[in-house]
Design an enzyme around this catalytic site. Structure first.
Site, PDB file in Angstrom:
ATOM      1  N   ALA A   1      43.589  45.312  11.350  1.00  0.00           N
ATOM      2  CA  ALA A   1      44.589  44.667  12.208  1.00  0.00           C
ATOM      3  C   ALA A   1      44.794  45.428  13.513  1.00  0.00           C
ATOM      4  O   ALA A   1      45.068  44.835  14.556  1.00  0.00           O
ATOM      5  CB  ALA A   1      45.913  44.529  11.466  1.00  0.00           C
ATOM      6  N   HIS A   2      44.659  46.770  13.467  1.00  0.00           N
ATOM      7  CA  HIS A   2      44.808  47.578  14.679  1.00  0.00           C
ATOM      8  C   HIS A   2      43.747  47.188  15.717  1.00  0.00           C
ATOM      9  O   HIS A   2      44.033  47.062  16.903  1.00  0.00           O
ATOM     10  CB  HIS A   2      44.666  49.068  14.356  1.00  0.00           C
ATOM     11  CG  HIS A   2      45.775  49.626  13.533  1.00  0.00           C
ATOM     12  ND1 HIS A   2      47.069  49.744  14.000  1.00  0.00           N
ATOM     13  CD2 HIS A   2      45.786  50.107  12.270  1.00  0.00           C
ATOM     14  CE1 HIS A   2      47.831  50.274  13.054  1.00  0.00           C
ATOM     15  NE2 HIS A   2      47.073  50.502  11.997  1.00  0.00           N
TER      16      HIS A   2
ATOM     17  N   ASP B   1      31.258  48.872  16.560  1.00  0.00           N
ATOM     18  CA  ASP B   1      31.173  50.008  15.658  1.00  0.00           C
ATOM     19  C   ASP B   1      31.460  51.223  16.511  1.00  0.00           C
ATOM     20  O   ASP B   1      30.951  51.353  17.625  1.00  0.00           O
ATOM     21  CB  ASP B   1      29.802  50.118  14.995  1.00  0.00           C
ATOM     22  CG  ASP B   1      29.838  51.082  13.816  1.00  0.00           C
ATOM     23  OD1 ASP B   1      30.825  51.047  13.051  1.00  0.00           O
ATOM     24  OD2 ASP B   1      28.892  51.872  13.651  1.00  0.00           O
ATOM     25  N   SER B   2      32.318  52.060  16.025  1.00  0.00           N
ATOM     26  CA  SER B   2      32.749  53.189  16.840  1.00  0.00           C
ATOM     27  C   SER B   2      33.025  54.387  15.952  1.00  0.00           C
ATOM     28  O   SER B   2      33.164  54.263  14.733  1.00  0.00           O
ATOM     29  CB  SER B   2      34.004  52.826  17.644  1.00  0.00           C
ATOM     30  OG  SER B   2      35.042  52.388  16.782  1.00  0.00           O
TER      31      SER B   2
ATOM     32  N   TYR C   1      41.021  58.901  14.474  1.00  0.00           N
ATOM     33  CA  TYR C   1      41.047  60.271  14.970  1.00  0.00           C
ATOM     34  C   TYR C   1      41.833  60.409  16.276  1.00  0.00           C
ATOM     35  O   TYR C   1      41.816  61.471  16.898  1.00  0.00           O
ATOM     36  CB  TYR C   1      39.614  60.779  15.179  1.00  0.00           C
ATOM     37  CG  TYR C   1      38.786  60.826  13.919  1.00  0.00           C
ATOM     38  CD1 TYR C   1      38.799  61.947  13.092  1.00  0.00           C
ATOM     39  CD2 TYR C   1      37.983  59.748  13.545  1.00  0.00           C
ATOM     40  CE1 TYR C   1      38.041  62.001  11.932  1.00  0.00           C
ATOM     41  CE2 TYR C   1      37.217  59.784  12.397  1.00  0.00           C
ATOM     42  CZ  TYR C   1      37.246  60.906  11.586  1.00  0.00           C
ATOM     43  OH  TYR C   1      36.489  60.963  10.435  1.00  0.00           O
ATOM     44  N   ASP C   2      42.538  59.369  16.692  1.00  0.00           N
ATOM     45  CA  ASP C   2      43.306  59.413  17.944  1.00  0.00           C
ATOM     46  C   ASP C   2      44.254  60.610  18.039  1.00  0.00           C
ATOM     47  O   ASP C   2      44.412  61.179  19.122  1.00  0.00           O
ATOM     48  CB  ASP C   2      44.112  58.122  18.126  1.00  0.00           C
ATOM     49  CG  ASP C   2      43.249  56.949  18.573  1.00  0.00           C
ATOM     50  OD1 ASP C   2      42.072  57.171  18.917  1.00  0.00           O
ATOM     51  OD2 ASP C   2      43.750  55.812  18.587  1.00  0.00           O
TER      52      ASP C   2
END
Length: 204
Positions: free
Chosen positions: A11-12, A72-73, A157-158
């Site tokens: 959802a993010h 994809d990140s 990992y923000d």
């Protein structure tokens, strides 16, 4: 109005990409994969971000007969030779456990000094049309890894990546600030022209 299906159940990401595409001038109805519960999850068997993004977009385009976008990140740490990379979302063993992934990475880097904590977020964004047309764009956000999480925003990992030129982590930035510089924002803004040029698709 175009209708696009986003190949994720996160959802993010759906919220973030709606904002990025809107800022890029794309008036698209963006729906997540949850709108199509009959479509199963796609195994990310690629060895690059681009390959995995294409796998997901191809599967959703084929299943829904709608234009599909996917990304994809991940986080690529210099001292780890680019890891976690494509394994970022399951670094601790279970897919999507952000806290466990972050804690494991911080433990692995505990003795690494600041000058060697360089890293970048990488993103590959893919667009696949039902007629087989494909396009992939990429973006990166360079920064340094903090020793402890900071900030309540973002995800993944923000909380530990501090972008170059800033004193805050990605999790301390506002959504607009983050989208302006993020790897995902860069990749999807580059893809925006391709999306804008698509013929109007009928809703399903």
């Amino acid at each position: 109005m175009h209708r696009l299906v986003l190949a994720t159940r996160n959802a993010h990401k759906v919220t973030e990409l709606r904002s990025i595409l809107a800022d890029a001038g794309i008036t698209a109805e963006l729906v997540g994969a949850d709108a199509f519960p009959e479509v199963g999850d796609v195994k990310e068997t690629g060895v690059t971000f681009a390959e995995n993004a294409l796998l997901k977009a191809r599967a959703l385009a084929a299943a829904t007969r709608l234009p599909a976008v996917a990304d994809d990140s991940g986080l690529c740490v210099d001292v780890l030779g680019g890891a976690p990379g494509i394994f970022s979302a399951r670094w601790a063993g279970r897919h999507g456990d952000d806290r466990a992934n972050l804690e494991l990475l911080l433990a692995q880097l505990a003795d690494v000094s600041d000058p060697h904590r360089g890293a970048h977020f990488a993103c590959a964004a893919a667009l696949v049309l039902p007629d087989g047309t494909e396009r992939v764009t990429e973006g990166r956000l360079r920064g340094t890894l903090r020793h402890a999480p900071a900030g309540a925003g973002g995800f993944g990992y923000d909380p530990i990546l501090q972008p170059d030129g800033d004193t805050r982590t990605c999790a301390e930035l506002s959504p607009a600030e983050k989208n302006a510089i993020s790897h995902r924002g860069l990749a999807f803004r580059a893809l925006a022209a391709e999306i804008a040029a698509m013929p109007t698709s009928s809703s399903r």
